[in-house]
Design a protein around this motif. Structure first.
Motif, PDB file in Angstrom:
ATOM      1  N   GLN A 135     -17.865  77.905  41.210  1.00  0.00           N
ATOM      2  CA  GLN A 135     -17.026  78.292  40.080  1.00  0.00           C
ATOM      3  C   GLN A 135     -17.820  78.239  38.788  1.00  0.00           C
ATOM      4  OE1 GLN A 135     -13.627  75.738  40.080  1.00  0.00           O
ATOM      5  NE2 GLN A 135     -12.506  76.954  41.592  1.00  0.00           N
ATOM      6  N   LYS A 136     -17.675  79.273  37.977  1.00  0.00           N
ATOM      7  CA  LYS A 136     -18.339  79.312  36.681  1.00  0.00           C
ATOM      8  C   LYS A 136     -17.277  79.373  35.592  1.00  0.00           C
ATOM      9  CE  LYS A 136     -22.500  81.648  38.322  1.00  0.00           C
ATOM     10  NZ  LYS A 136     -23.384  82.818  38.153  1.00  0.00           N
ATOM     11  N   GLU A 177     -17.334  69.889  52.641  1.00  0.00           N
ATOM     12  CA  GLU A 177     -18.459  70.725  52.237  1.00  0.00           C
ATOM     13  C   GLU A 177     -17.978  72.046  51.649  1.00  0.00           C
ATOM     14  OE1 GLU A 177     -21.676  70.163  51.974  1.00  0.00           O
ATOM     15  OE2 GLU A 177     -21.214  68.085  52.514  1.00  0.00           O
ATOM     16  N   LYS A 178     -16.929  72.626  52.247  1.00  0.00           N
ATOM     17  CA  LYS A 178     -16.396  73.887  51.726  1.00  0.00           C
ATOM     18  C   LYS A 178     -15.811  73.694  50.325  1.00  0.00           C
ATOM     19  CE  LYS A 178     -15.393  76.082  56.161  1.00  0.00           C
ATOM     20  NZ  LYS A 178     -14.353  76.674  57.035  1.00  0.00           N
ATOM     21  N   ILE A 179     -15.162  72.547  50.120  1.00  0.00           N
ATOM     22  CA  ILE A 179     -14.601  72.256  48.796  1.00  0.00           C
ATOM     23  C   ILE A 179     -15.719  72.122  47.769  1.00  0.00           C
ATOM     24  CG2 ILE A 179     -13.357  70.525  47.442  1.00  0.00           C
ATOM     25  CD1 ILE A 179     -11.706  69.934  49.959  1.00  0.00           C
ATOM     26  N   LYS A 180     -16.799  71.426  48.155  1.00  0.00           N
ATOM     27  CA  LYS A 180     -17.926  71.256  47.242  1.00  0.00           C
ATOM     28  C   LYS A 180     -18.564  72.599  46.904  1.00  0.00           C
ATOM     29  CE  LYS A 180     -19.295  66.548  48.586  1.00  0.00           C
ATOM     30  NZ  LYS A 180     -20.384  65.731  49.190  1.00  0.00           N
ATOM     31  N   GLU A 181     -18.724  73.464  47.939  1.00  0.00           N
ATOM     32  CA  GLU A 181     -19.328  74.778  47.705  1.00  0.00           C
ATOM     33  C   GLU A 181     -18.462  75.609  46.771  1.00  0.00           C
ATOM     34  OE1 GLU A 181     -19.877  76.501  51.519  1.00  0.00           O
ATOM     35  OE2 GLU A 181     -21.456  75.096  52.143  1.00  0.00           O
ATOM     36  N   ALA A 182     -17.143  75.528  46.980  1.00  0.00           N
ATOM     37  CA  ALA A 182     -16.234  76.295  46.128  1.00  0.00           C
ATOM     38  C   ALA A 182     -16.292  75.799  44.686  1.00  0.00           C
ATOM     39  CB  ALA A 182     -14.811  76.197  46.668  1.00  0.00           C
ATOM     40  N   MET A 183     -16.378  74.492  44.525  1.00  0.00           N
ATOM     41  CA  MET A 183     -16.442  73.928  43.174  1.00  0.00           C
ATOM     42  C   MET A 183     -17.763  74.268  42.498  1.00  0.00           C
ATOM     43  SD  MET A 183     -14.699  70.180  43.799  1.00  0.00           S
ATOM     44  CE  MET A 183     -14.913  69.709  42.090  1.00  0.00           C
ATOM     45  N   ASP A 184     -18.862  74.224  43.282  1.00  0.00           N
ATOM     46  CA  ASP A 184     -20.170  74.550  42.706  1.00  0.00           C
ATOM     47  C   ASP A 184     -20.263  76.023  42.338  1.00  0.00           C
ATOM     48  OD1 ASP A 184     -20.929  71.948  43.030  1.00  0.00           O
ATOM     49  OD2 ASP A 184     -21.957  72.276  44.944  1.00  0.00           O
TER      50      ASP A 184
END
Length: 218
Positions: A212-213, A203-210
């Motif tokens: 990123q801009k 979940e933390k990886i997904k949040e970090a990826m989401d």
């Protein structure tokens, strides 16, 4: 009709051969053939079939190897791509996409004998015990491999042939494709189950990826 053949020797060119009348229905793109080349007899693969050739006095194809085509148009296209990409002779590329076992002259598709029950017209004949035992298996299966039938009934092919002579069964030879996974049980894949710690990390990886801009480019 003529056939354009890629020989197994790497000459970087194809050769035209005439298709004799007795082989007219057997030669097609992808067919493995034996052809004369000087004083030798060489195997090759038909890459094209045409009505005529720009060359005269063509030698005829000697024979077709195998009952079915092993080199499909897709395989032929792949071999040509390999030859162009890696700058190797097309013949070498074609050999690389075929297992060595099927490149041999005596290699072909496996032919197997099938036994099938035929409709019985009139009164069923009285059979000796051994033939009756064999018939019982055939009647139940309706269709069975001769080799399997011989093993199940602990009999011989000659006994089965006697049933064929009586008109009770037919024995035919059919070409069968070999399936390396025929006796394997392949289970459907299931989604991987993660443990609680892995779920938190995911979940933390997904949040970090989401979060990123993409950077603006000037």
């Amino acid at each position: 009709m003529i056939a354009r053949v890629s020989l197994e020797i790497a000459l970087r060119k194809e050769f035209d051969y005439s298709i004799p009348p007795e082989l007219a229905g057997q030669v097609d793109v992808g067919s493995r053939v034996q052809v004369p080349f000087g004083a030798r007899k060489i195997l090759g693969v038909v890459t094209a079939v045409a009505e005529e050739s720009g060359h005269a006095n063509l030698k005829p194809i000697l024979k077709v190897i195998g009952a079915q085509t092993l080199v499909t148009p897709k395989v032929l296209k792949l071999a040509r791509w390999i030859g162009e990409y890696y700058c190797c002779a097309p013949e070498t590329a074609l050999k690389s996409v075929l297992p060595e076992a099927v490149r041999k002259e005596d290699a072909g598709w496996r032919e197997r004998l099938f036994v099938r029950a035929l409709p019985v017209n009139g009164e069923f004949p009285k059979l000796p015990k051994r033939q009756q035992d064999v018939w019982n298996i055939i009647e139940e299966r309706q269709e069975i491999l001769l080799s399997e039938l011989v093993e199940l009934a602990a009999t011989t092919a000659a006994t089965v042939r006697k049933l064929e002579d009586r008109g009770l069964v037919s024995i035919t030879s059919e070409v069968s494709e070999r399936d390396p996974y025929a006796r394997e049980t392949i289970l459907a894949t299931q989604p991987l189950v993660v443990n609680p710690a892995q779920a938190v990390a995911l979940e933390k990886i997904k949040e970090a990826m989401d979060g990123q801009k993409p950077e603006a480019r000037s």
